[in-house]
Motif scaffolding. Structure first.
Motif, short mmCIF file in Angstrom:
data_model
loop_
_atom_site.label_atom_id
_atom_site.label_comp_id
_atom_site.label_asym_id
_atom_site.label_seq_id
_atom_site.Cartn_x
_atom_site.Cartn_y
_atom_site.Cartn_z
N ARG A 215 -9.72 33.01 46.74
CA ARG A 215 -10.56 33.12 45.54
C ARG A 215 -10.16 34.35 44.73
O ARG A 215 -10.02 34.28 43.50
N ALA A 216 -9.99 35.47 45.42
CA ALA A 216 -9.60 36.69 44.73
C ALA A 216 -8.23 36.53 44.07
O ALA A 216 -8.03 36.91 42.91
N ASN A 217 -7.28 35.94 44.78
CA ASN A 217 -5.95 35.76 44.23
C ASN A 217 -5.96 34.80 43.04
O ASN A 217 -5.25 35.01 42.06
N ALA A 218 -6.78 33.76 43.12
CA ALA A 218 -6.86 32.79 42.02
C ALA A 218 -7.44 33.45 40.76
O ALA A 218 -6.98 33.17 39.64
N ILE A 219 -8.42 34.33 40.95
CA ILE A 219 -9.00 35.02 39.79
C ILE A 219 -7.98 35.98 39.19
O ILE A 219 -7.87 36.08 37.96
N ARG A 220 -7.20 36.67 40.03
CA ARG A 220 -6.15 37.54 39.50
C ARG A 220 -5.13 36.72 38.70
O ARG A 220 -4.70 37.14 37.61
N ARG A 221 -4.74 35.57 39.25
CA ARG A 221 -3.76 34.72 38.54
C ARG A 221 -4.33 34.25 37.21
O ARG A 221 -3.61 34.20 36.20
N SER A 222 -5.61 33.89 37.21
CA SER A 222 -6.24 33.42 35.98
C SER A 222 -6.26 34.51 34.91
O SER A 222 -5.99 34.24 33.73
N ARG A 223 -6.57 35.75 35.31
CA ARG A 223 -6.58 36.85 34.36
C ARG A 223 -5.18 37.06 33.77
O ARG A 223 -5.01 37.26 32.56
N ALA A 224 -4.17 37.01 34.64
CA ALA A 224 -2.80 37.22 34.17
C ALA A 224 -2.37 36.10 33.24
O ALA A 224 -1.73 36.33 32.21
N ALA A 225 -2.74 34.87 33.58
CA ALA A 225 -2.34 33.71 32.77
C ALA A 225 -3.02 33.69 31.41
O ALA A 225 -2.50 33.09 30.46
N SER A 226 -4.17 34.35 31.30
CA SER A 226 -4.91 34.34 30.04
C SER A 226 -4.22 35.17 28.96
O SER A 226 -4.56 35.08 27.78
N GLY A 227 -3.25 35.98 29.37
CA GLY A 227 -2.53 36.80 28.40
C GLY A 227 -3.24 38.08 28.01
O GLY A 227 -2.77 38.81 27.14
N GLN A 228 -4.37 38.39 28.67
CA GLN A 228 -5.14 39.56 28.26
C GLN A 228 -4.43 40.88 28.56
O GLN A 228 -4.80 41.93 28.02
N PHE A 229 -3.38 40.83 29.41
CA PHE A 229 -2.65 42.05 29.71
C PHE A 229 -1.27 42.07 29.06
O PHE A 229 -0.45 42.94 29.35
N ALA A 230 -1.00 41.12 28.18
CA ALA A 230 0.31 41.05 27.52
C ALA A 230 0.52 42.24 26.59
O ALA A 230 1.65 42.70 26.39
N TYR A 231 -0.57 42.71 25.98
CA TYR A 231 -0.54 43.89 25.12
C TYR A 231 -1.65 44.82 25.56
O TYR A 231 -2.63 44.39 26.17
N PRO A 232 -1.54 46.11 25.24
CA PRO A 232 -2.65 47.02 25.56
C PRO A 232 -3.93 46.59 24.85
O PRO A 232 -3.92 46.18 23.69
N SER A 233 -5.04 46.66 25.57
CA SER A 233 -6.34 46.31 25.01
C SER A 233 -7.43 47.00 25.81
O SER A 233 -7.15 47.68 26.81
N LEU A 234 -8.67 46.82 25.38
CA LEU A 234 -9.83 47.34 26.11
C LEU A 234 -10.68 46.20 26.66
O LEU A 234 -11.85 46.39 26.98
N GLY A 235 -10.08 45.02 26.79
CA GLY A 235 -10.85 43.87 27.25
C GLY A 235 -11.81 43.41 26.17
O GLY A 235 -11.56 43.56 24.97
N CYS A 236 -12.92 42.85 26.57
CA CYS A 236 -13.88 42.30 25.60
C CYS A 236 -14.48 43.41 24.75
O CYS A 236 -14.98 44.41 25.26
N VAL A 237 -14.45 43.19 23.45
CA VAL A 237 -14.93 44.19 22.49
C VAL A 237 -16.45 44.16 22.37
O VAL A 237 -17.11 45.20 22.36
N PHE A 238 -17.02 42.94 22.31
CA PHE A 238 -18.44 42.78 22.02
C PHE A 238 -19.18 42.14 23.20
O PHE A 238 -18.61 41.35 23.96
N ARG A 239 -20.44 42.46 23.30
CA ARG A 239 -21.31 41.78 24.26
C ARG A 239 -21.57 40.36 23.79
O ARG A 239 -21.59 40.09 22.59
N ASN A 240 -21.80 39.48 24.73
CA ASN A 240 -22.17 38.12 24.36
C ASN A 240 -23.62 38.08 23.89
O ASN A 240 -24.50 38.59 24.58
N PRO A 241 -23.88 37.49 22.72
CA PRO A 241 -25.27 37.30 22.31
C PRO A 241 -25.97 36.36 23.29
O PRO A 241 -25.32 35.54 23.94
N GLU A 242 -27.26 36.48 23.39
CA GLU A 242 -28.01 35.62 24.33
C GLU A 242 -27.76 34.15 24.01
O GLU A 242 -27.91 33.71 22.87
#
Length: 296
Positions: A200-227
């Protein structure tokens, strides 16, 4: 000019750096310099630094994975907690220092036959930062497994925040920006199938990598989700993926992420974020609130 001096802490010496460039420590790779910065290795170091600098503006940060550092830097003493390490396990209780990375804690827990942290696999930053912002992933928050966290206040007073007695909410904790979290105690559980938990942990790591969120420097999600909704869905529905200002650009993969495409400043990032907020408010009536934190 970047300089390093020594101050005695207990019987050891700890370096205090002057005008430390924070862009080298930020996940976004932007930001100015800290007038002074230190890397305490334990709570005693942090307490000594507080007591030796009365009246000085002091702030603690972790991996700067969700903190936007001003281009003007930080005019005070910055405690960078990434050198504060240590993990102990007693039965189903895991205690770790604030500077530990979530993946290090997850691996230690799994090796001890404990599960419960897998949702945070691949999450950048430190455990102290995760607790301060009540980080969430895969439908859970860090407060769901938190027993307590120990911290120092701005005047060096020790305090313990127990999750059962204090209000943790979505991306929010009882800790203030002036608090210095030093250690975290988690309640996990014995795994009935440790191989499945590891996968499960490895699958979540793979999913994060596949999403491209680490392809460029970022701070992750900028905004909170509205209710009842997701900030990324709202931003995407307005066609704002790819919107740019200077070197900052709204990610094509995740609309709630702003990327540094190579030469962005913190000002570029904030200007773009504010433009996204303005458009969302004008077109939907929804006022997005920041999930990222600010320094400087």
């Amino acid at each position: 000019m970047y300089m390093v001096s020594n101050v005695s802490v207990s019987e050891e010496k700890i370096n205090i750096s002057s005008f430390l460039p924070l862009s080298a420590h930020s996940f976004l790779k932007t930001g100015g310099r800290a007038r002074e910065a230190a890397f305490p290795q334990d709570a005693d170091d942090a307490l000594a630094l507080i007591r030796r600098n009365p009246g000085k503006r002091i702030r603690a940060v972790g991996g700067l994975s969700n903190t936007l550092v001003s281009d003007d830097g930080f005019d005070g003493l910055l405690l960078i907690m990434t050198h504060m390490k240590g993990i102990t396990i007693d039965g189903e209780t895991l205690t770790c220092a604030a500077g530990e990375k979530p993946d290090s804690v997850i691996r230690a827990a799994l090796e001890a036959g404990l599960e419960g942290m897998e949702a945070f696999a691949g999450l950048p930053g430190t455990m102290g930062g995760a607790v301060a912002g009540n980080a969430g992933a895969e439908g859970m928050s860090i407060s769901d497994i938190l027993f307590y966290a120990d911290a120092l206040t701005a005047d060096g007073t020790a305090k313990r925040i127990k999750s059962e007695n204090y209000l943790f909410s979505y991306r929010s904790s009882p800790f203030s920006d002036d608090d210095i979290i030093t250690s975290i105690c988690l309640g996990l559980k014995k795994s009935a199938d440790i191989a499945a938990a590891k996968e499960r942990a490895n699958a979540i790591r793979r999913s994060r990598a596949a999403s491209g969120q680490f392809a460029y420097p970022s701070l992750g999600c900028v905004f909170r989700n509205p209710e009842g909704d997701a900030a990324g869905r709202i931003i995407d529905s307005l066609g704002l993926k790819g919107l740019a200002h200077g070197g900052a650009r709204v990610s094509e993969n995740h609309a709630n992420v702003i990327l540094n495409t190579g030469n962005a400043t913190s000002s570029d990032y904030l200007t773009l974020a504010e433009e996204v907020r303005r458009i969302v408010l004008e077109r939907t009536g929804i006022r997005l609130e920041y999930e990222i934190r600010f320094l400087g």
